[in-house]
Design a protein around this motif. Structure first.
Motif, PDB file in Angstrom:
ATOM      1  N   TYR A 121       0.838  -1.204   0.000  1.00 16.72           N
ATOM      2  CA  TYR A 121       0.000   0.000   0.000  1.00 16.72           C
ATOM      3  C   TYR A 121       0.874   1.256   0.000  1.00 16.72           C
ATOM      4  O   TYR A 121       0.644   2.186  -0.787  1.00 16.72           O
ATOM      5  CB  TYR A 121      -0.913  -0.015   1.221  1.00 16.72           C
ATOM      6  N   ILE A 122       1.880   1.304   0.872  1.00 17.62           N
ATOM      7  CA  ILE A 122       2.761   2.471   0.944  1.00 17.62           C
ATOM      8  C   ILE A 122       3.499   2.663  -0.377  1.00 17.62           C
ATOM      9  O   ILE A 122       3.632   3.784  -0.881  1.00 17.62           O
ATOM     10  CB  ILE A 122       3.745   2.316   2.117  1.00 17.62           C
ATOM     11  N   THR A 123       3.976   1.568  -0.954  1.00 14.96           N
ATOM     12  CA  THR A 123       4.691   1.655  -2.225  1.00 14.96           C
ATOM     13  C   THR A 123       3.779   2.189  -3.329  1.00 14.96           C
ATOM     14  O   THR A 123       4.157   3.078  -4.100  1.00 14.96           O
ATOM     15  CB  THR A 123       5.234   0.278  -2.627  1.00 14.96           C
ATOM     16  N   ARG A 124       2.568   1.651  -3.391  1.00 14.27           N
ATOM     17  CA  ARG A 124       1.644   2.040  -4.469  1.00 14.27           C
ATOM     18  C   ARG A 124       1.143   3.472  -4.316  1.00 14.27           C
ATOM     19  O   ARG A 124       1.188   4.267  -5.266  1.00 14.27           O
ATOM     20  CB  ARG A 124       0.453   1.084  -4.485  1.00 14.27           C
ATOM     21  N   VAL A 125       0.647   3.817  -3.106  1.00 11.83           N
ATOM     22  CA  VAL A 125      -0.037   5.098  -2.903  1.00 11.83           C
ATOM     23  C   VAL A 125       0.931   6.246  -2.660  1.00 11.83           C
ATOM     24  O   VAL A 125       0.732   7.355  -3.170  1.00 11.83           O
ATOM     25  CB  VAL A 125      -1.039   4.972  -1.739  1.00 11.83           C
ATOM     26  N   PHE A 126       1.995   6.011  -1.910  1.00 14.00           N
ATOM     27  CA  PHE A 126       2.890   7.093  -1.544  1.00 14.00           C
ATOM     28  C   PHE A 126       4.063   7.272  -2.510  1.00 14.00           C
ATOM     29  O   PHE A 126       4.508   8.398  -2.727  1.00 14.00           O
ATOM     30  CB  PHE A 126       3.438   6.869  -0.133  1.00 14.00           C
TER      31      PHE A 126
ATOM     32  N   PRO B  12       2.265   9.258  -7.376  1.00 14.80           N
ATOM     33  CA  PRO B  12       2.547  10.587  -7.943  1.00 14.80           C
ATOM     34  C   PRO B  12       2.975  10.533  -9.402  1.00 14.80           C
ATOM     35  O   PRO B  12       2.787  11.516 -10.138  1.00 14.80           O
ATOM     36  CB  PRO B  12       3.680  11.113  -7.044  1.00 14.80           C
ATOM     37  N   TRP B  13       3.525   9.390  -9.829  1.00 17.06           N
ATOM     38  CA  TRP B  13       4.004   9.256 -11.205  1.00 17.06           C
ATOM     39  C   TRP B  13       3.066   8.432 -12.076  1.00 17.06           C
ATOM     40  O   TRP B  13       3.164   8.477 -13.305  1.00 17.06           O
ATOM     41  CB  TRP B  13       5.393   8.608 -11.195  1.00 17.06           C
ATOM     42  N   VAL B  14       2.173   7.682 -11.448  1.00 18.29           N
ATOM     43  CA  VAL B  14       1.226   6.838 -12.181  1.00 18.29           C
ATOM     44  C   VAL B  14      -0.178   7.210 -11.709  1.00 18.29           C
ATOM     45  O   VAL B  14      -0.659   6.699 -10.689  1.00 18.29           O
ATOM     46  CB  VAL B  14       1.500   5.338 -11.933  1.00 18.29           C
ATOM     47  N   PRO B  15      -0.863   8.099 -12.409  1.00 17.29           N
ATOM     48  CA  PRO B  15      -2.153   8.615 -11.945  1.00 17.29           C
ATOM     49  C   PRO B  15      -3.193   7.549 -11.617  1.00 17.29           C
ATOM     50  O   PRO B  15      -3.985   7.718 -10.682  1.00 17.29           O
ATOM     51  CB  PRO B  15      -2.614   9.504 -13.106  1.00 17.29           C
ATOM     52  N   ARG B  16      -3.198   6.440 -12.348  1.00 17.59           N
ATOM     53  CA  ARG B  16      -4.225   5.427 -12.109  1.00 17.59           C
ATOM     54  C   ARG B  16      -4.065   4.746 -10.748  1.00 17.59           C
ATOM     55  O   ARG B  16      -4.985   4.072 -10.272  1.00 17.59           O
ATOM     56  CB  ARG B  16      -4.208   4.378 -13.224  1.00 17.59           C
ATOM     57  N   LEU B  17      -2.894   4.916 -10.123  1.00 15.78           N
ATOM     58  CA  LEU B  17      -2.665   4.317  -8.812  1.00 15.78           C
ATOM     59  C   LEU B  17      -3.046   5.245  -7.662  1.00 15.78           C
ATOM     60  O   LEU B  17      -2.993   4.842  -6.501  1.00 15.78           O
ATOM     61  CB  LEU B  17      -1.186   3.918  -8.668  1.00 15.78           C
ATOM     62  N   ARG B  18      -3.444   6.458  -7.982  1.00 16.69           N
ATOM     63  CA  ARG B  18      -3.721   7.424  -6.928  1.00 16.69           C
ATOM     64  C   ARG B  18      -4.983   7.066  -6.148  1.00 16.69           C
ATOM     65  O   ARG B  18      -5.935   6.517  -6.693  1.00 16.69           O
ATOM     66  CB  ARG B  18      -3.855   8.825  -7.525  1.00 16.69           C
TER      67      ARG B  18
END
Length: 301
Positions: A263-268, A272-278
């Protein structure tokens, strides 16, 4: 047969092990010098101490008052802050209002966001927002329960006295080996509120908290199973997996995470570089009957 009859739950041998291991690591490095692996372990244990602090505030480790008071002081010294603040700041505030408008530590008070900077800053903002509650509560205790107030004053004196003593002995070692891990643990203690509630919806049934189901629960006392904890604040941490299974189907899928590190890796880090993961706020949904809450009409904190 429980070898420690006064211990409330036998699983708290794990808690006791952490409470002994952390000062042992600090003492060893104080005597023999800083070791990166031991220091890293000390940081992990500092998170564990903060969670033990949280668990002990909800359900004391021991059945006897004296043992619990001794544990209060021991956690105060290891945590680097008095254990007494948990009652007004957490139990009477966060658990009572469940991240709603009257919760002074609600994440969306400082902006309805979910990103790395928000998580890093949340503990500092939360302290400023919550500590007036602590001072107000302590002042009221001084008037109506002076013996209790003196006990809490002793916790503050023990904490500040320990820092003064260690800094007088060796400022460099005190900062690096004791105070930095304590501040790291305190940051995680307050920052966990952001991890568990940012972009959740206090208006929805069982939509107010995020849950982490990964291996971090094994070393950090099932702290990731947060909805079950809110619904059963006095339940022992070892009972949370069974309680979580009871509520899991009713929790919004976006609030169920397979693991904390992912979760931390994906969201934080990646979002910021992959909008679909926000992350996107559940509070942004249009409220309806299913998202009603008794906390919506309360006066803001």
């Amino acid at each position: 047969m429980n070898p420690l009859p006064m211990l409330r739950n036998q699983r708290d041998w794990q808690s006791l092990a952490y409470l002994v291991a952390q000062p042992s690591l600090m003492y060893w490095q104080w005597r023999h010098g800083w070791q990166p692996l031991l220091f890293g372990l000390s940081l992990l244990l500092a998170i564990g101490i903060s969670i033990i602090h949280h668990n002990h505030a909800h359900l004391p480790l021991w059945r006897g008052r004296r043992a619990n008071r001794a544990t209060d002081l021991w956690i105060t010294l290891l945590q680097g802050h008095p254990t007494c603040v948990f009652h007004p700041a957490h139990n009477r505030n966060h658990h009572r209002h469940r991240h709603g408008p009257s919760d002074c530590s609600r994440t969306w008070r400082f902006g309805d966001h979910n990103h790395l900077l928000g998580w890093l800053l949340h503990p500092l903002l939360a302290v400023v927002a919550v500590y007036p509650l602590v001072w107000q509560w302590l002042r009221s205790l001084r008037r109506r329960a002076p013996r209790v107030w003196r006990w809490y004053l002793l916790q503050y004196l023990a904490w500040l006295g320990s820092w003064c003593l260690l800094l007088a002995m060796d400022p460099g070692k005190a900062l690096l080996l004791v105070i930095v891990p304590q501040l790291f643990g305190l940051h995680w203690l307050l920052g966990a509120n952001y991890l568990q509630h940012a972009h959740a919806d206090d208006r929805g049934h069982l939509a107010y908290a995020r849950n982490f189901e990964g291996a971090s629960n094994l070393i950090w006392f099932n702290i990731g199973l947060h909805t079950a904890h809110h619904e059963h604040a006095r339940a022992h941490w070892s009972h949370l997996p069974a309680l979580h299974a009871r509520y899991r189907a009713a929790i919004p899928a976006r609030l169920l995470e397979p693991g904390l590190s992912g979760y931390i890796t994906r969201v934080f880090l990646l979002a910021p570089w992959v909008p679909r993961l926000r992350s996107h706020s559940l509070r942004g949904h249009r409220p309806d009957r299913n998202l009603s809450s008794p906390y919506m009409d309360r006066k803001d904190c």
